[in-house]
Structures are given as structure tokens and as C-alpha cells.
Design a protein around this motif. Structure first.
Motif, PDB file in Angstrom:
ATOM      1  N   GLY A  47     -11.161   7.278  19.456  1.00 16.60           N
ATOM      2  CA  GLY A  47     -11.384   8.580  19.000  1.00 16.60           C
ATOM      3  C   GLY A  47     -12.704   9.135  19.508  1.00 16.60           C
ATOM      4  N   LYS A  48     -12.808  10.389  19.220  1.00 19.68           N
ATOM      5  CA  LYS A  48     -14.151  11.010  19.584  1.00 19.68           C
ATOM      6  C   LYS A  48     -15.240  11.103  18.738  1.00 19.68           C
ATOM      7  CE  LYS A  48     -11.962  14.162  23.105  1.00 19.68           C
ATOM      8  NZ  LYS A  48     -12.317  15.220  23.986  1.00 19.68           N
ATOM      9  N   SER A  49     -16.336  10.899  18.915  1.00 19.99           N
ATOM     10  CA  SER A  49     -17.566  10.940  18.272  1.00 19.99           C
ATOM     11  C   SER A  49     -18.234  12.063  18.129  1.00 19.99           C
ATOM     12  CB  SER A  49     -18.533   9.603  18.697  1.00 19.99           C
ATOM     13  OG  SER A  49     -19.200   9.862  19.897  1.00 19.99           O
ATOM     14  N   ILE A  50     -18.075  12.892  19.247  1.00 23.27           N
ATOM     15  CA  ILE A  50     -18.755  14.191  19.288  1.00 23.27           C
ATOM     16  C   ILE A  50     -17.914  15.400  19.611  1.00 23.27           C
ATOM     17  CG2 ILE A  50     -20.427  15.825  20.663  1.00 23.27           C
ATOM     18  CD1 ILE A  50     -22.198  13.028  20.904  1.00 23.27           C
ATOM     19  N   HIS A  51     -17.863  16.282  19.087  1.00 22.80           N
ATOM     20  CA  HIS A  51     -17.134  17.556  19.356  1.00 22.80           C
ATOM     21  C   HIS A  51     -18.131  18.818  19.160  1.00 22.80           C
ATOM     22  CE1 HIS A  51     -16.910  19.585  15.202  1.00 22.80           C
ATOM     23  NE2 HIS A  51     -17.309  18.269  14.744  1.00 22.80           N
ATOM     24  N   ARG A  52     -17.663  20.096  19.817  1.00 25.81           N
ATOM     25  CA  ARG A  52     -18.362  21.231  19.967  1.00 25.81           C
ATOM     26  C   ARG A  52     -19.581  20.837  20.900  1.00 25.81           C
ATOM     27  NH1 ARG A  52     -18.413  24.143  14.428  1.00 25.81           N
ATOM     28  NH2 ARG A  52     -16.086  24.094  13.761  1.00 25.81           N
ATOM     29  N   TYR A  53     -19.451  20.041  21.828  1.00 24.85           N
ATOM     30  CA  TYR A  53     -20.699  19.807  22.772  1.00 24.85           C
ATOM     31  C   TYR A  53     -21.680  18.824  22.036  1.00 24.85           C
ATOM     32  CZ  TYR A  53     -24.343  20.475  26.279  1.00 24.85           C
ATOM     33  OH  TYR A  53     -25.215  20.302  26.944  1.00 24.85           O
ATOM     34  N   LEU A  54     -22.436  19.176  20.799  1.00 26.67           N
ATOM     35  CA  LEU A  54     -23.420  18.084  20.280  1.00 26.67           C
ATOM     36  C   LEU A  54     -23.158  17.844  19.084  1.00 26.67           C
ATOM     37  CD1 LEU A  54     -26.749  19.291  22.297  1.00 26.67           C
ATOM     38  CD2 LEU A  54     -25.400  17.473  22.624  1.00 26.67           C
ATOM     39  N   LYS A  55     -21.987  18.477  18.469  1.00 23.99           N
ATOM     40  CA  LYS A  55     -21.932  17.994  16.892  1.00 23.99           C
ATOM     41  C   LYS A  55     -21.199  16.764  16.624  1.00 23.99           C
ATOM     42  CE  LYS A  55     -21.004  19.844  12.647  1.00 23.99           C
ATOM     43  NZ  LYS A  55     -21.806  19.264  11.594  1.00 23.99           N
ATOM     44  N   VAL A  56     -21.774  15.796  15.812  1.00 20.05           N
ATOM     45  CA  VAL A  56     -21.382  14.640  15.594  1.00 20.05           C
ATOM     46  C   VAL A  56     -20.240  14.728  14.650  1.00 20.05           C
ATOM     47  CG1 VAL A  56     -21.721  12.248  14.556  1.00 20.05           C
ATOM     48  CG2 VAL A  56     -23.534  13.578  15.941  1.00 20.05           C
ATOM     49  N   LYS A  57     -18.924  14.087  14.785  1.00 15.21           N
ATOM     50  CA  LYS A  57     -17.779  14.485  13.862  1.00 15.21           C
ATOM     51  C   LYS A  57     -18.284  13.622  12.415  1.00 15.21           C
ATOM     52  CE  LYS A  57     -13.965  14.570  15.176  1.00 15.21           C
ATOM     53  NZ  LYS A  57     -12.607  14.442  15.859  1.00 15.21           N
ATOM     54  N   ASP A  58     -17.635  13.930  11.641  1.00 16.57           N
ATOM     55  CA  ASP A  58     -17.752  13.238  10.246  1.00 16.57           C
ATOM     56  C   ASP A  58     -17.309  11.916  10.262  1.00 16.57           C
ATOM     57  OD1 ASP A  58     -19.244  15.468   9.169  1.00 16.57           O
ATOM     58  OD2 ASP A  58     -17.432  16.363   8.337  1.00 16.57           O
ATOM     59  N   ARG A  59     -16.132  11.739  10.930  1.00 15.55           N
ATOM     60  CA  ARG A  59     -15.396  10.397  10.822  1.00 15.55           C
ATOM     61  C   ARG A  59     -14.547  10.409  12.253  1.00 15.55           C
ATOM     62  NH1 ARG A  59     -13.075   8.261   6.470  1.00 15.55           N
ATOM     63  NH2 ARG A  59     -14.585   9.511   5.273  1.00 15.55           N
ATOM     64  N   CYS A  60     -14.335   9.154  12.690  1.00 16.98           N
ATOM     65  CA  CYS A  60     -13.611   8.968  13.843  1.00 16.98           C
ATOM     66  C   CYS A  60     -11.951   9.179  13.366  1.00 16.98           C
ATOM     67  CB  CYS A  60     -13.387   7.702  14.314  1.00 16.98           C
ATOM     68  SG  CYS A  60     -12.182   7.038  15.488  1.00 16.98           S
ATOM     69  N   ASP A  61     -11.307  10.042  14.215  1.00 20.20           N
ATOM     70  CA  ASP A  61      -9.953  10.425  13.977  1.00 20.20           C
ATOM     71  C   ASP A  61      -8.823   9.173  14.048  1.00 20.20           C
ATOM     72  OD1 ASP A  61     -10.393  13.087  13.461  1.00 20.20           O
ATOM     73  OD2 ASP A  61     -10.131  13.644  15.723  1.00 20.20           O
ATOM     74  N   HIS A  62      -9.427   7.949  14.907  1.00 12.17           N
ATOM     75  CA  HIS A  62      -8.498   6.905  14.979  1.00 12.17           C
ATOM     76  C   HIS A  62      -8.801   5.706  14.021  1.00 12.17           C
ATOM     77  CE1 HIS A  62      -7.102   3.284  17.207  1.00 12.17           C
ATOM     78  NE2 HIS A  62      -6.110   3.988  17.484  1.00 12.17           N
ATOM     79  N   CYS A  63      -9.855   5.429  13.931  1.00  9.55           N
ATOM     80  CA  CYS A  63     -10.037   4.285  13.003  1.00  9.55           C
ATOM     81  C   CYS A  63     -11.044   4.556  11.858  1.00  9.55           C
ATOM     82  CB  CYS A  63     -11.243   3.057  13.614  1.00  9.55           C
ATOM     83  SG  CYS A  63     -12.845   3.737  13.937  1.00  9.55           S
ATOM     84  N   GLY A  64     -11.269   5.921  11.541  1.00  6.32           N
ATOM     85  CA  GLY A  64     -12.022   6.229  10.244  1.00  6.32           C
ATOM     86  C   GLY A  64     -13.440   6.061  10.040  1.00  6.32           C
ATOM     87  N   LEU A  65     -14.070   5.389  11.093  1.00  9.16           N
ATOM     88  CA  LEU A  65     -15.325   5.188  11.058  1.00  9.16           C
ATOM     89  C   LEU A  65     -16.141   6.438  10.649  1.00  9.16           C
ATOM     90  CD1 LEU A  65     -17.893   3.084  11.418  1.00  9.16           C
ATOM     91  CD2 LEU A  65     -17.765   4.049  13.750  1.00  9.16           C
ATOM     92  N   GLU A  66     -16.998   6.263   9.542  1.00  7.89           N
ATOM     93  CA  GLU A  66     -17.844   7.414   9.348  1.00  7.89           C
ATOM     94  C   GLU A  66     -19.197   7.652  10.093  1.00  7.89           C
ATOM     95  OE1 GLU A  66     -18.774   7.350   5.201  1.00  7.89           O
ATOM     96  OE2 GLU A  66     -16.818   7.115   4.522  1.00  7.89           O
ATOM     97  N   LEU A  67     -19.038   8.778  10.951  1.00  9.07           N
ATOM     98  CA  LEU A  67     -20.167   9.015  11.768  1.00  9.07           C
ATOM     99  C   LEU A  67     -21.014  10.129  11.218  1.00  9.07           C
ATOM    100  CD1 LEU A  67     -17.715   9.477  14.764  1.00  9.07           C
ATOM    101  CD2 LEU A  67     -19.206   7.395  14.446  1.00  9.07           C
ATOM    102  N   HIS A  68     -20.925  10.558  10.207  1.00 12.06           N
ATOM    103  CA  HIS A  68     -21.873  11.682   9.700  1.00 12.06           C
ATOM    104  C   HIS A  68     -23.264  11.372   9.429  1.00 12.06           C
ATOM    105  CE1 HIS A  68     -21.788  10.404   5.381  1.00 12.06           C
ATOM    106  NE2 HIS A  68     -20.549   9.902   5.671  1.00 12.06           N
ATOM    107  N   HIS A  69     -23.453  10.059   9.274  1.00 11.97           N
ATOM    108  CA  HIS A  69     -24.935   9.772   8.934  1.00 11.97           C
ATOM    109  C   HIS A  69     -25.486   9.245  10.046  1.00 11.97           C
ATOM    110  CE1 HIS A  69     -22.741   5.967   9.071  1.00 11.97           C
ATOM    111  NE2 HIS A  69     -21.972   6.306   7.915  1.00 11.97           N
ATOM    112  N   ALA A  70     -25.010   9.449  11.367  1.00 12.34           N
ATOM    113  CA  ALA A  70     -25.774   9.002  12.696  1.00 12.34           C
ATOM    114  C   ALA A  70     -27.030  10.012  12.678  1.00 12.34           C
ATOM    115  CB  ALA A  70     -24.831   9.250  13.835  1.00 12.34           C
TER     116      ALA A  70
END
Length: 121
Positions: A27-50
Motif C-alpha cells: 500500500g501507499k504511505s503518501i498521497h497528494r505529493y506530501l500528505k501522509v495517508k491515515d492508514r495503509c489500504d493493504h494492511c491497515g497500518l495506521e499512519l496518521h500519527h507519523a
């Protein structure tokens, strides 16, 4: 209580450079150039607190400068260029390099935080 499994830092950094989730690499960790995704679409890892703050910008600047200064030295020792042309060319090249490296360095910071269990990972 079971000890948590080791996380491969080198693999997480490589996945981050490729803008992928540090956990699954799919899954992708970044979208819209520099925006961190809230969670991975594939495994569900929460990324919002990075929390990477200004680190990627400083490291990107160091990378771009480290690549351009030797190039500048080669240009002026091998050729006799027009200074304005060199300045405009190198500024354009530096801007393009910085825009390409910035999201990748940010992804590496996210991967490093995940591998070391920082900021809620």
C-alpha cells in the motif's frame, strides 16, 4: 507477554523511499505529493500519527547541495560557461531534484519511525 518481532529498518527505509507502506510494502504511505495517508489500504497500518516535521526538507536540501556542488566544480573546471546560464540551469535542476526527493525522504522518515516504534507505531 510475547516480545514484539524485530522490524527491519533497512527494508522500511527502502519501502519509504518507494512511497510504500513500511509494514507491508504494498500500500501507499503518501498521497497528494506530501500528505501522509491515515492508514495503509493493504494492511491497515495506521499512519496518521507519523510526525516528520521539517526533517525531510533539511535532508532533501543536503542531498541536493551534495549533488550540485561537485557538478558546479566540474562545469567551471572543464568549460568556460556563461555565469547567468549556469545559474539558471542549476537552479532549475536543483528545484527539480528537490521536488523529486522530498516525498521520498519523507517516506523514509515514516519508515524509520515505524521500524523504531516511534510516535505511536
Amino acid at each position: 507477554m510475547q516480545p514484539e518481532a524485530e522490524r527491519n529498518t533497512q527494508q522500511a527505509l527502502l519501502r519509504g523511499f518507494m512511497l510504500k507502506c513500511p509494514s507491508c510494502g504494498t500500500g501507499k504511505s503518501i498521497h497528494r505529493y506530501l500528505k501522509v495517508k491515515d492508514r495503509c489500504d493493504h494492511c491497515g497500518l495506521e499512519l496518521h500519527h507519523a510526525s516528520v516535521d521539517d526533517g525531510p526538507a533539511y535532508f532533501t536540501l543536503m542531498i541536493v547541495v551534495a549533488l550540485l556542488f561537485p557538478l558546479l566544480a566540474v562545469i567551471y573546471t572543464q568549460f568556460d560557461p556563461e555565469p547567468l546560464g549556469v545559474a539558471i540551469s542549476l537552479m532549475s535542476f536543483a528545484t527539480a531534484l528537490a521536488l523529486w526527493f522530498l516525498p521520498r525522504v519523507k517516506g523514509m522518515f515514516i519508515g524509520l519511525q515505524w521500524a523504531n516504534r516511534l510516535y505511536g507505531f
